[in-house]
Design a protein around this motif. Sequence first.
Motif, PDB file in Angstrom:
ATOM      1  N   VAL A 163       2.527 -34.680  -7.835  1.00  8.65           N
ATOM      2  CA  VAL A 163       3.239 -34.976  -8.807  1.00  8.65           C
ATOM      3  C   VAL A 163       4.840 -34.605  -8.488  1.00  8.65           C
ATOM      4  O   VAL A 163       4.963 -34.125  -7.489  1.00  8.65           O
ATOM      5  N   VAL A 164       5.656 -35.430  -9.337  1.00  7.35           N
ATOM      6  CA  VAL A 164       7.133 -35.018  -9.081  1.00  7.35           C
ATOM      7  C   VAL A 164       7.840 -34.410 -10.352  1.00  7.35           C
ATOM      8  O   VAL A 164       7.429 -35.102 -11.296  1.00  7.35           O
ATOM      9  N   VAL A 165       8.353 -33.605 -10.234  1.00  9.21           N
ATOM     10  CA  VAL A 165       8.839 -32.815 -11.636  1.00  9.21           C
ATOM     11  C   VAL A 165      10.464 -33.038 -11.514  1.00  9.21           C
ATOM     12  O   VAL A 165      11.261 -32.710 -10.366  1.00  9.21           O
ATOM     13  N   LYS A 166      10.816 -33.849 -12.368  1.00 10.80           N
ATOM     14  CA  LYS A 166      12.308 -34.235 -12.831  1.00 10.80           C
ATOM     15  C   LYS A 166      12.888 -33.721 -13.604  1.00 10.80           C
ATOM     16  O   LYS A 166      12.506 -34.269 -14.837  1.00 10.80           O
ATOM     17  N   SER A 167      14.320 -33.110 -13.574  1.00 10.17           N
ATOM     18  CA  SER A 167      14.977 -32.852 -14.588  1.00 10.17           C
ATOM     19  C   SER A 167      15.569 -33.803 -15.302  1.00 10.17           C
ATOM     20  O   SER A 167      15.821 -35.087 -14.922  1.00 10.17           O
ATOM     21  N   GLN A 168      15.396 -34.071 -16.547  1.00  7.38           N
ATOM     22  CA  GLN A 168      16.086 -35.114 -17.688  1.00  7.38           C
ATOM     23  C   GLN A 168      17.453 -34.601 -18.219  1.00  7.38           C
ATOM     24  O   GLN A 168      17.491 -34.066 -19.260  1.00  7.38           O
ATOM     25  N   VAL A 169      18.310 -34.979 -17.408  1.00  5.11           N
ATOM     26  CA  VAL A 169      19.862 -34.723 -17.843  1.00  5.11           C
ATOM     27  C   VAL A 169      20.625 -35.958 -17.667  1.00  5.11           C
ATOM     28  O   VAL A 169      20.116 -36.926 -16.931  1.00  5.11           O
ATOM     29  N   LEU A 170      21.521 -36.256 -18.471  1.00  7.06           N
ATOM     30  CA  LEU A 170      22.123 -37.441 -18.424  1.00  7.06           C
ATOM     31  C   LEU A 170      23.318 -37.744 -17.341  1.00  7.06           C
ATOM     32  O   LEU A 170      24.507 -37.947 -17.508  1.00  7.06           O
ATOM     33  N   VAL A 171      22.897 -37.034 -16.237  1.00  6.16           N
ATOM     34  CA  VAL A 171      23.922 -37.287 -14.919  1.00  6.16           C
ATOM     35  C   VAL A 171      23.016 -38.062 -13.832  1.00  6.16           C
ATOM     36  O   VAL A 171      21.760 -37.845 -13.974  1.00  6.16           O
ATOM     37  N   GLY A 172      23.777 -38.664 -13.039  1.00  2.00           N
ATOM     38  CA  GLY A 172      23.233 -39.150 -11.694  1.00  2.00           C
ATOM     39  C   GLY A 172      23.021 -38.238 -10.532  1.00  2.00           C
ATOM     40  O   GLY A 172      23.808 -36.890 -10.896  1.00  2.00           O
ATOM     41  N   GLY A 173      22.569 -38.037  -9.496  1.00  4.26           N
ATOM     42  CA  GLY A 173      22.338 -37.242  -8.414  1.00  4.26           C
ATOM     43  C   GLY A 173      21.666 -36.055  -8.615  1.00  4.26           C
ATOM     44  O   GLY A 173      22.178 -34.900  -8.179  1.00  4.26           O
ATOM     45  N   ARG A 174      20.614 -36.220  -9.578  1.00  2.00           N
ATOM     46  CA  ARG A 174      19.837 -35.043  -9.712  1.00  2.00           C
ATOM     47  C   ARG A 174      19.204 -34.652  -8.561  1.00  2.00           C
ATOM     48  O   ARG A 174      18.966 -33.516  -8.301  1.00  2.00           O
ATOM     49  N   GLY A 175      18.480 -35.255  -7.829  1.00  2.00           N
ATOM     50  CA  GLY A 175      17.826 -35.424  -6.587  1.00  2.00           C
ATOM     51  C   GLY A 175      18.679 -34.375  -5.620  1.00  2.00           C
ATOM     52  O   GLY A 175      18.423 -33.280  -5.109  1.00  2.00           O
ATOM     53  N   LYS A 176      19.953 -34.575  -5.245  1.00  2.00           N
ATOM     54  CA  LYS A 176      20.686 -33.893  -4.444  1.00  2.00           C
ATOM     55  C   LYS A 176      20.842 -32.639  -5.078  1.00  2.00           C
ATOM     56  O   LYS A 176      21.156 -31.649  -4.192  1.00  2.00           O
ATOM     57  N   ALA A 177      20.964 -32.543  -6.391  1.00  2.00           N
ATOM     58  CA  ALA A 177      21.312 -31.058  -6.956  1.00  2.00           C
ATOM     59  C   ALA A 177      20.103 -30.111  -7.137  1.00  2.00           C
ATOM     60  O   ALA A 177      20.157 -29.134  -7.442  1.00  2.00           O
ATOM     61  N   GLY A 178      19.127 -30.595  -6.281  1.00  2.00           N
ATOM     62  CA  GLY A 178      18.025 -29.950  -6.650  1.00  2.00           C
ATOM     63  C   GLY A 178      16.897 -30.120  -7.923  1.00  2.00           C
ATOM     64  O   GLY A 178      16.145 -29.319  -8.251  1.00  2.00           O
ATOM     65  N   GLY A 179      17.404 -31.006  -8.634  1.00  2.00           N
ATOM     66  CA  GLY A 179      16.552 -31.229  -9.973  1.00  2.00           C
ATOM     67  C   GLY A 179      15.465 -32.435  -9.706  1.00  2.00           C
ATOM     68  O   GLY A 179      14.787 -32.484 -10.724  1.00  2.00           O
ATOM     69  N   VAL A 180      14.927 -32.556  -8.587  1.00  2.00           N
ATOM     70  CA  VAL A 180      14.080 -33.419  -8.540  1.00  2.00           C
ATOM     71  C   VAL A 180      12.980 -32.751  -7.413  1.00  2.00           C
ATOM     72  O   VAL A 180      13.401 -32.690  -6.141  1.00  2.00           O
TER      73      VAL A 180
END
Length: 433
Positions: A42-59
Amino acid sequence: MKLHEYQSKQIFARYGIPIPTGRVASTTAEVRQIAVELGKRVVVKSQVLVGGRGKAGGVKVANSPDEAEQAASKILGMNIKGLTVRKVLVDEAADIQHEIYLGVVINRAARRVTMMASAAGGMEIEEVARVSPEKIIKVLIDPFIGLRDYQTRQIAFTLGLKGDQIRDFGVIANGLYKAFLDCDASLAEINPLVITGEGKLLAVDGKIVTDDNASFRHQDLAAVRDVDEETSSEAEARRFGLSYIQLDGQIGCMVNGAGLAMTTMDIVKLFGGSPANFLDIGGGASADKVAAALRIILADPNVKAVLFNIFGGITRCDEVAKGIVQALGQVPTLVPMVVRLVGTNEEEGRAILAGAKMQTASTLVEAAQKAVAAAKGEEYVAPPPSPPVVYKPRKHRVAKPAAKKTVAKKTAKKATKPVKKAAKKPAKKTTRK
Ligand code: GDP
Ligand code: MN
């Protein structure tokens, strides 16, 4: 209003766009449970209203329910670009071969809805546009005939899609365009639209931004508005019917009328300051509204000075002044303030403000200069008065006798010239005949 990834993807699914199976969770135990149910990577993904979550470690991709729980414990509570992660989306992980960008936006210059695509997906499209704009394909959509098949095929070919992918892409592109229209969106975006190991297309990320001016037509969407994700200033501004946009400068601006607000921002810039916000209190604003606006401005820690620029037409200057005094009672502050009140009841307004420690200005130029100086902690120094205009009679040139001769000759020549020409012209004409 910005919709979360999971909300956007649920909408996409209704328009035939393939999305991964998954669900939203707000605790690590729930995340584990969803991972067990999915029974896959699975992939666990932060749900915040900004882009670039992947880079920030949120995916984070997780190979087992244990790993998913671990990933969730890291992501939940994480701060991404100033927003706290309260929810995560747990999706079946996709087997990603290639990442495509596909988006629908409003192109103001062309006055058309525009579909944009790029084979360089995954990264933020603004970055692609900056580094290699030639990699972005743009198709303008005629509002009366809609998105045509030849257009989606053209995009698909340019992206290098093959066989069934071309047909599937057509369904996705049409679905995205329809979703964009039906939501009254200003943006609908899939980034990345993935080509999987099996060669299938899958929308792995989703983003929809709707136009708040149309929110009355979308009660269903209003219900999903995530107030946790809005800054408290934005939420308060909306409650009081204020048009407020936070910027990153130091001078808080309170103005009535959008045009005047823009002008005020321009003039602040012109005198070397930078506006902390755009704020239009609207016509006929009450003291309560003005007080709310001032509270919102002062809540921004960057604000080093406040500039009020009020043109009293329907708005009454005394009402605005009352609001300012009321707000100052509620939020005592040391931030310097400059007021320019002009128009209906300006005398009464000034009288009300006389007690409050405020600088006043009679022109916008003066007000902006005072605010810029105050924000820098400097004293405003009035420019020196321009020197009085003194009439100096011109000296008569005394022409020398030699010069006199040449002048006389030249004028004589000039005088004869037009006569000569006039004499020549008819002569020419006669020769042509
Ligand atoms: P964003 O960074 O906020 O745009 O979040 P995205 O949802 O686009 O995810 C960022 C990146 O994480 C994507 O570009 C992918 O490279 C990667 N990613 C997202 N979902 C998956 C997945 O299911 N599997 C794999 N392998 N990578 C993923
Ligand atoms: Mn993305």
